[in-house]
Design a protein around this motif. Structure first.
Motif, PDB file in Angstrom:
ATOM      1  N   GLY A 157      20.245  85.269  83.935  1.00 45.29           N
ATOM      2  CA  GLY A 157      20.070  86.070  85.136  1.00 45.29           C
ATOM      3  C   GLY A 157      20.626  85.369  86.362  1.00 45.29           C
ATOM      4  O   GLY A 157      21.053  84.226  86.291  1.00 45.29           O
ATOM      5  N   GLY A 158      20.603  86.082  87.484  1.00 50.53           N
ATOM      6  CA  GLY A 158      21.097  85.500  88.724  1.00 50.53           C
ATOM      7  C   GLY A 158      22.494  85.977  89.078  1.00 50.53           C
ATOM      8  O   GLY A 158      23.171  86.606  88.272  1.00 50.53           O
ATOM      9  N   ASN A 189      29.392  95.235  81.613  1.00 47.10           N
ATOM     10  CA  ASN A 189      29.054  94.233  82.617  1.00 47.10           C
ATOM     11  C   ASN A 189      28.519  92.983  81.917  1.00 47.10           C
ATOM     12  O   ASN A 189      28.321  92.969  80.717  1.00 47.10           O
ATOM     13  CB  ASN A 189      28.043  94.788  83.627  1.00 47.10           C
ATOM     14  CG  ASN A 189      26.805  95.299  82.927  1.00 47.10           C
ATOM     15  OD1 ASN A 189      26.188  94.576  82.156  1.00 47.10           O
ATOM     16  ND2 ASN A 189      26.456  96.547  83.176  1.00 47.10           N
ATOM     17  N   TYR A 191      25.702  91.522  81.845  1.00 44.56           N
ATOM     18  CA  TYR A 191      24.408  91.542  81.194  1.00 44.56           C
ATOM     19  C   TYR A 191      24.534  92.112  79.781  1.00 44.56           C
ATOM     20  O   TYR A 191      23.984  91.578  78.832  1.00 44.56           O
ATOM     21  CB  TYR A 191      23.412  92.356  82.012  1.00 44.56           C
ATOM     22  CG  TYR A 191      23.209  91.788  83.381  1.00 44.56           C
ATOM     23  CD1 TYR A 191      22.346  90.717  83.580  1.00 44.56           C
ATOM     24  CD2 TYR A 191      23.899  92.289  84.479  1.00 44.56           C
ATOM     25  CE1 TYR A 191      22.166  90.168  84.824  1.00 44.56           C
ATOM     26  CE2 TYR A 191      23.722  91.747  85.739  1.00 44.56           C
ATOM     27  CZ  TYR A 191      22.857  90.692  85.906  1.00 44.56           C
ATOM     28  OH  TYR A 191      22.696  90.145  87.135  1.00 44.56           O
ATOM     29  N   GLU A 192      25.246  93.203  79.688  1.00 45.78           N
ATOM     30  CA  GLU A 192      25.453  93.773  78.355  1.00 45.78           C
ATOM     31  C   GLU A 192      26.264  92.821  77.486  1.00 45.78           C
ATOM     32  O   GLU A 192      26.000  92.690  76.288  1.00 45.78           O
ATOM     33  CB  GLU A 192      26.187  95.115  78.473  1.00 45.78           C
ATOM     34  CG  GLU A 192      25.329  96.214  79.075  1.00 45.78           C
ATOM     35  CD  GLU A 192      26.075  97.541  79.130  1.00 45.78           C
ATOM     36  OE1 GLU A 192      26.904  97.796  78.232  1.00 45.78           O
ATOM     37  OE2 GLU A 192      25.840  98.304  80.073  1.00 45.78           O
ATOM     38  N   ARG A 195      24.030  90.130  76.210  1.00 43.89           N
ATOM     39  CA  ARG A 195      23.121  90.611  75.179  1.00 43.89           C
ATOM     40  C   ARG A 195      23.860  90.830  73.859  1.00 43.89           C
ATOM     41  O   ARG A 195      23.386  90.483  72.788  1.00 43.89           O
ATOM     42  CB  ARG A 195      22.457  91.904  75.629  1.00 43.89           C
ATOM     43  CG  ARG A 195      21.244  92.184  74.801  1.00 43.89           C
ATOM     44  CD  ARG A 195      20.544  93.454  75.146  1.00 43.89           C
ATOM     45  NE  ARG A 195      20.891  94.029  76.426  1.00 43.89           N
ATOM     46  CZ  ARG A 195      20.510  95.238  76.801  1.00 43.89           C
ATOM     47  NH1 ARG A 195      19.793  95.961  75.981  1.00 43.89           N
ATOM     48  NH2 ARG A 195      20.844  95.722  77.970  1.00 43.89           N
TER      49      ARG A 195
ATOM     50  N   ALA B 155      16.870  98.957  81.329  1.00 42.75           N
ATOM     51  CA  ALA B 155      16.767  97.869  80.365  1.00 42.75           C
ATOM     52  C   ALA B 155      17.700  98.097  79.184  1.00 42.75           C
ATOM     53  O   ALA B 155      18.142  97.162  78.541  1.00 42.75           O
ATOM     54  CB  ALA B 155      15.332  97.727  79.870  1.00 42.75           C
ATOM     55  N   GLY B 157      20.611  99.067  79.392  1.00 45.32           N
ATOM     56  CA  GLY B 157      21.970  98.756  79.791  1.00 45.32           C
ATOM     57  C   GLY B 157      22.718  99.972  80.281  1.00 45.32           C
ATOM     58  O   GLY B 157      22.220 101.092  80.226  1.00 45.32           O
ATOM     59  N   GLN B 188      16.477  90.194  91.868  1.00 42.45           N
ATOM     60  CA  GLN B 188      17.693  90.418  92.640  1.00 42.45           C
ATOM     61  C   GLN B 188      18.502  91.607  92.169  1.00 42.45           C
ATOM     62  O   GLN B 188      19.388  92.073  92.885  1.00 42.45           O
ATOM     63  CB  GLN B 188      18.577  89.164  92.590  1.00 42.45           C
ATOM     64  CG  GLN B 188      17.921  87.970  93.274  1.00 42.45           C
ATOM     65  CD  GLN B 188      18.927  86.899  93.597  1.00 42.45           C
ATOM     66  OE1 GLN B 188      19.990  86.833  92.970  1.00 42.45           O
ATOM     67  NE2 GLN B 188      18.624  86.068  94.581  1.00 42.45           N
ATOM     68  N   ASN B 189      18.262  92.064  90.976  1.00 40.94           N
ATOM     69  CA  ASN B 189      19.022  93.217  90.497  1.00 40.94           C
ATOM     70  C   ASN B 189      18.233  93.898  89.395  1.00 40.94           C
ATOM     71  O   ASN B 189      17.208  93.409  88.947  1.00 40.94           O
ATOM     72  CB  ASN B 189      20.414  92.795  90.012  1.00 40.94           C
ATOM     73  CG  ASN B 189      20.325  91.732  88.943  1.00 40.94           C
ATOM     74  OD1 ASN B 189      19.626  91.913  87.947  1.00 40.94           O
ATOM     75  ND2 ASN B 189      21.004  90.630  89.144  1.00 40.94           N
ATOM     76  N   ARG B 190      18.744  95.042  88.958  1.00 38.03           N
ATOM     77  CA  ARG B 190      17.943  95.850  88.039  1.00 38.03           C
ATOM     78  C   ARG B 190      17.729  95.187  86.692  1.00 38.03           C
ATOM     79  O   ARG B 190      16.707  95.397  86.048  1.00 38.03           O
ATOM     80  CB  ARG B 190      18.616  97.205  87.819  1.00 38.03           C
ATOM     81  CG  ARG B 190      20.029  97.140  87.308  1.00 38.03           C
ATOM     82  CD  ARG B 190      20.687  98.492  87.555  1.00 38.03           C
ATOM     83  NE  ARG B 190      22.098  98.348  87.749  1.00 38.03           N
ATOM     84  CZ  ARG B 190      23.012  98.766  86.899  1.00 38.03           C
ATOM     85  NH1 ARG B 190      22.633  99.334  85.769  1.00 38.03           N
ATOM     86  NH2 ARG B 190      24.277  98.613  87.172  1.00 38.03           N
ATOM     87  N   TYR B 191      18.689  94.359  86.284  1.00 34.94           N
ATOM     88  CA  TYR B 191      18.525  93.731  84.984  1.00 34.94           C
ATOM     89  C   TYR B 191      17.355  92.754  85.011  1.00 34.94           C
ATOM     90  O   TYR B 191      16.518  92.740  84.109  1.00 34.94           O
ATOM     91  CB  TYR B 191      19.807  93.012  84.572  1.00 34.94           C
ATOM     92  CG  TYR B 191      20.970  93.949  84.468  1.00 34.94           C
ATOM     93  CD1 TYR B 191      21.142  94.731  83.322  1.00 34.94           C
ATOM     94  CD2 TYR B 191      21.875  94.098  85.509  1.00 34.94           C
ATOM     95  CE1 TYR B 191      22.186  95.617  83.221  1.00 34.94           C
ATOM     96  CE2 TYR B 191      22.929  94.981  85.420  1.00 34.94           C
ATOM     97  CZ  TYR B 191      23.088  95.738  84.276  1.00 34.94           C
ATOM     98  OH  TYR B 191      24.121  96.618  84.190  1.00 34.94           O
ATOM     99  N   GLU B 192      17.334  91.944  86.063  1.00 35.36           N
ATOM    100  CA  GLU B 192      16.222  91.006  86.182  1.00 35.36           C
ATOM    101  C   GLU B 192      14.918  91.755  86.378  1.00 35.36           C
ATOM    102  O   GLU B 192      13.874  91.360  85.845  1.00 35.36           O
ATOM    103  CB  GLU B 192      16.466  90.060  87.361  1.00 35.36           C
ATOM    104  CG  GLU B 192      17.590  89.082  87.124  1.00 35.36           C
ATOM    105  CD  GLU B 192      17.758  88.117  88.295  1.00 35.36           C
ATOM    106  OE1 GLU B 192      16.764  87.797  88.948  1.00 35.36           O
ATOM    107  OE2 GLU B 192      18.909  87.708  88.550  1.00 35.36           O
ATOM    108  N   ARG B 195      13.741  93.015  83.071  1.00 38.22           N
ATOM    109  CA  ARG B 195      13.232  91.948  82.226  1.00 38.22           C
ATOM    110  C   ARG B 195      11.860  91.479  82.706  1.00 38.22           C
ATOM    111  O   ARG B 195      10.948  91.254  81.921  1.00 38.22           O
ATOM    112  CB  ARG B 195      14.211  90.782  82.218  1.00 38.22           C
ATOM    113  CG  ARG B 195      13.901  89.845  81.104  1.00 38.22           C
ATOM    114  CD  ARG B 195      14.848  88.684  80.972  1.00 38.22           C
ATOM    115  NE  ARG B 195      16.046  88.771  81.787  1.00 38.22           N
ATOM    116  CZ  ARG B 195      16.831  87.718  81.991  1.00 38.22           C
ATOM    117  NH1 ARG B 195      16.518  86.574  81.444  1.00 38.22           N
ATOM    118  NH2 ARG B 195      17.912  87.812  82.727  1.00 38.22           N
TER     119      ARG B 195
END
Lengths: 203, 203
Positions: A157-158, A189, A191-192, A195, B155, B157, B188-192, B195
């Motif tokens: 993350g981050g 992106n 994140y995907e 994963r 979540a 994606g 800070q963003n939707r992914y975090e 999670r």
DNA sequence: GTGGCTGCATGACAACTGTCATGGACGATT
DNA sequence: AATCGTCCATGACAGTTGTCATGCAGCCAC
């Protein structure tokens, strides 16, 4: 005949204890040591001299694949059987490259574990057939070393800036590596991509 | 005295078999049934009449919390002890709300499992103290229903547009809900945010 | 040595994303 | 009836992100 000496490495006490109880039911098997951290396995092997180490992949300290590499390269006469929750193709491949003698997922029927241990003890390699097929079909890791580093950091993350600092690269370079990884994973992106790479066992 | 009758519900054969072996070592405990799917637990309880069901949360078919709700509301005289890998505060809270009599994480020392089973059998509630503290400290779910929906979709994606389609909202609205959830989770963003919400058991 | 691959970096651009202000609709509460 | 909270939506803005072109340096194989 003397029993087969076993070492169990798994970070979950209940699971480790359960496996120990299960295997101890077999008269020809003996659990001689148990550890809950990856970085304690090698010393325990040196101390207790098991014939086979049953090793989980997810462990604190050092992951099971790294541990397998340590044990096999130390030539201690101890074979390694990976026992893991996740049957990810990448895990299997990396485990075998690290010198593992077998690879079992935790939803294998309990009755067959002892049998697999005996096979490994007799020098055979044991791999779940379905998993072996997936591993071949899943293809090999197309990521470069740096892409893997960056993806790993991205998975935590981050922002790009944070990732850049954690891997000591410029933000622009990080974005390039991520962009490349996104392309290679057919995702949209980072994140995907992270994963997906994790799922395939690439990172 | 008659032994305490146990049912084990866990999708991983090796873990389930291990626990069975472990618990069967105790003279006052008897494993009378084992199931590997959530949606088979209730029938098994009806059939085998265990005193206590040890239930994992992550299972195919139906999750352990839902299963706990089924069992306790069916008034079968069977108490539920959740045995899970993840000690997420939200899991604990939801499990207790569903009527569980205890909550154990899988890195509990193996020796203590039997003892906890006996406590539950005697009518006590058993909860990991550290976890209970976390649960109280973790606070309650501040998310609105829609924020939860959107976070769940996030979540999985995909782009904002994809999320918007999956929840039948306009992209702008999705962004608003996500922005709100990001604020509430201090991320800070939707992914975090997704999670974090998952970790706290909010989604 | 040359070509090819990788790592690293920069800059520019378009697209995406998070934030904010604003407004209308609806139900619950007072 | 008025108020509040939630849901939904729009539009604007700035910051972030993904993509691409380009360049340089090191390493390895041929």
């Amino acid at each position: 005949m003397t029993p087969i000496r076993l070492l169990l490495a798994d970070d979950q006490d209940l699971v480790r204890g359960g496996l120990a109880a299960l295997l101890s039911l077999e008269p020809d098997l003996e659990v001689v040591a148990q550890v809950g951290r990856g970085d304690e396995v090698l010393d325990a092997v040196r101390l207790h001299r098991p014939d086979i180490a049953l090793i989980d992949i997810e462990m604190p300290g050092a992951d099971g694949i790294e541990v397998t590499r340590q044990i096999t390269s130390a030539l201690l006469g101890c074979r390694c059987l990976i026992v893991t929750t996740f049957g990810r193709p990448g895990y299997l491949r990396r485990a075998m490259e690290a010198g593992a003698s077998g690879f079992v997922v935790k939803d294998t029927p309990a009755e067959r574990l002892a049998q697999m241990v005996r096979q490994v003890a007799s020098g055979q390699h044991v791999v779940d057939p379905q998993l072996a097929a997936d591993s071949l079909a899943g293809g090999i890791d197309p990521l470069t070393d740096r892409e893997r580093d960056v993806l790993r950091a991205a998975a935590a993350g981050g922002s790009i800036r944070a990732i850049a600092e954690s891997v000591r690269l410029s933000p622009g370079t990080v974005r390039n590596h991520l962009s490349s990884a996104i392309g290679k994973t057919n995702t949209q992106n980072r994140y995907e991509a992270a994963r997906e790479a994790q799922h395939r066992g690439w990172i």
